[in-house]
Design a protein around this motif. Structure first.
Motif, mmCIF file in Angstrom:
data_model
loop_
_atom_site.group_PDB
_atom_site.id
_atom_site.type_symbol
_atom_site.label_atom_id
_atom_site.label_comp_id
_atom_site.label_asym_id
_atom_site.label_seq_id
_atom_site.Cartn_x
_atom_site.Cartn_y
_atom_site.Cartn_z
ATOM 1 N N MET A 163 -0.733 -0.596 1.017
ATOM 2 C CA MET A 163 0.155 -0.940 2.377
ATOM 3 C C MET A 163 0.837 -2.126 2.403
ATOM 4 O O MET A 163 0.622 -2.760 1.297
ATOM 5 N N GLN A 164 1.526 -2.588 3.253
ATOM 6 C CA GLN A 164 2.122 -3.900 3.418
ATOM 7 C C GLN A 164 1.307 -5.035 3.305
ATOM 8 O O GLN A 164 1.670 -6.026 2.646
ATOM 9 N N ASN A 165 0.079 -5.005 3.566
ATOM 10 C CA ASN A 165 -0.869 -6.031 3.396
ATOM 11 C C ASN A 165 -1.488 -6.108 1.952
ATOM 12 O O ASN A 165 -2.498 -6.902 1.757
ATOM 13 N N GLY A 166 -1.095 -5.057 1.225
ATOM 14 C CA GLY A 166 -1.591 -4.997 -0.394
ATOM 15 C C GLY A 166 -2.953 -4.375 -0.579
ATOM 16 O O GLY A 166 -3.515 -4.203 -1.658
ATOM 17 N N GLU A 167 -3.831 -3.915 0.802
ATOM 18 C CA GLU A 167 -4.796 -3.015 0.500
ATOM 19 C C GLU A 167 -4.255 -1.587 0.382
ATOM 20 O O GLU A 167 -3.362 -1.146 0.666
ATOM 21 N N LEU A 168 -5.360 -0.593 0.037
ATOM 22 C CA LEU A 168 -5.220 0.543 -0.584
ATOM 23 C C LEU A 168 -5.207 1.404 0.556
ATOM 24 O O LEU A 168 -5.821 1.171 1.866
ATOM 25 N N TRP A 169 -4.256 2.439 0.644
ATOM 26 C CA TRP A 169 -4.039 3.264 1.559
ATOM 27 C C TRP A 169 -5.538 4.150 1.907
ATOM 28 O O TRP A 169 -6.046 4.453 0.990
#
Length: 306
Positions: free
Chosen positions: A83-89
Motif C-alpha cells: 500500500m502507499q504506506n509501504g505495508e503489505l496489502w
C-alpha cells in the motif's frame, strides 16, 4: 419499496466471513474453530487464513466440517504488494477455489516482483470469490489505496479483532467516501478471529438466502442480500415517499445516513419500529441505516441506491 435483503426469498443466516486458525497465525485448529462457531449459534463461517508462503499458502479445506445446520465457505486473506504506506496489502476473499494460484508473497513484508493488491483482488474475483477491502483503519489505508481495489464487492466496516487488539475497528469513513464516488459496495462486519485475545463473536453478517448452502450464501453475498450486526436485528426497511420505515429488535436509536453530512435519526426506549423523515437526505443518491441498542451495539444495513 422494501430493501432487497428483507424482501428476497429465504431466511437470514448468521455467519462470520473473516476467521483464522493454526494453519496461519490463529491459536486453534480448523476443527475447533468451526466447533466453537457452531456452538455459538452461527450458521456458517469462512476460514480465511493468511495466504502466505510461511504458512504454505493455505486455502483450508473445511468441507469435512460441514454438518446439519452449519456450513463453511472456503477462503483466504490474500496478501501481495505494498500500500502507499509501504505495508503489505490485506484483502479478504471468500469463495476461493482450493487450487487458487499463490502469489509471490513469502511473508508479511512486501518483496520485489509481486502482484499488486488490485491485481490479486481482481484475480480472486475472476476465480469466483466475494472480495472485500479488509480493515481500512487498522491498515492505515489511504483513500487512493481503497479506490484501487476496483474488484471489491464490499468494504469491511467493522472488524472485531481490530477493535479488541488495536481500537481501530472502523471502515465507515473509507466506505462512505467510496459510496460518494459512486462505488456500489456492500458493508461487512467481521470478527477477524484468531482466538489469541477477545476477538471472536463480536461482528457478523446476516445473509438472506433460500438455504444455508455455500453456493447460495456466496451468491447472496455478491448480490448484497445481507446486513451486518454486533447484536441488534434489522427486520425490515421500507422506503415510502419521504419516510424510511425501519423494523428492528429493541433499539435506543435508529439513524439514516446518506452522502455527505446528511443524516436523520429517531431516539427512544425499546423501539421496534421507527418512521424517519429523510429531510436533508432527499437528494442523496444512497441511504443506509444504523440500529443501536441500549448497550451501544449496532446493526448496519447495506446502502440502498435510490
Amino acid at each position: 419499496m422494501c430493501m432487497d435483503a428483507f424482501s428476497a426469498e429465504g431466511s437470514f443466516w448468521r455467519g462470520n466471513l473473516h476467521t483464522h486458525s493454526n494453519r496461519s497465525d490463529g491459536a486453534l485448529t480448523p476443527d475447533e474453530v468451526c466447533r466453537r462457531y457452531a456452538a455459538e449459534g452461527y450458521d456458517f463461517i469462512a476460514l480465511t487464513d493468511h495466504f502466505l508462503g510461511i504458512y504454505g499458502y493455505p486455502v483450508v479445506d473445511t468441507r469435512a466440517m460441514r454438518k446439519d445446520g452449519f456450513t463453511t465457505l472456503l477462503g483466504a486473506e490474500l496478501h501481495s504488494g505494498a500500500m502507499q504506506n509501504g505495508e503489505l496489502w490485506h484483502i479478504l476473499a471468500v469463495g476461493l477455489p482450493l487450487d487458487f494460484t499463490p502469489p509471490n508473497a513469502p511473508h508479511f513484508v512486501p518483496v520485489d516482483d509481486q502482484e499488486t493488491g488490485p491485481q490479486i483482488a481482481e484475480r480472486a474475483a475472476q476465480a469466483g470469490a466475494f472480495v472485500s477491502i479488509a480493515h481500512p483503519q487498522w491498515s492505515a489505508m489511504t483513500l487512493d489505496d481503497a479506490r484501487s481495489i476496483s474488484a471489491a464487492h464490499a468494504a469491511e466496516v467493522y472488524n472485531h479483532g481490530c477493535f479488541a487488539g488495536a481500537d481501530r475497528a472502523d471502515g465507515f469513513a473509507t466506505a462512505d467516501l467510496l459510496l460518494a464516488e459512486g462505488r456500489r459496495l456492500s458493508l461487512i462486519a467481521t470478527d477477524d478471529a484468531h482466538f489469541t485475545e477477545p476477538d471472536h463473536f463480536g461482528g457478523w453478517v446476516m445473509v438472506r438466502s433460500p438455504e444455508n448452502h455455500p453456493d447460495a450464501l456466496l451468491q447472496a453475498l455478491k448480490d448484497g442480500l445481507f446486513y451486518s450486526s454486533q447484536g441488534p436485528e434489522i427486520r425490515g426497511i421500507h422506503l415510502d415517499g419521504d419516510l424510511v420505515d425501519v423494523e428492528c429488535s429493541a433499539a435506543a436509536s435508529v439513524i439514516v445516513q446518506g452522502q455527505g453530512s446528511a443524516t436523520a435519526a429517531m431516539h427512544g426506549h425499546s423501539m421496534t419500529r421507527a418512521k424517519i423523515k429523510i429531510g436533508r437526505l432527499a437528494n442523496s443518491p444512497w441511504l443506509r441505516v444504523t440500529v443501536i441498542d441500549a448497550a451501544g451495539r449496532r446493526a448496519w444495513s447495506n446502502p440502498y441506491w435510490r
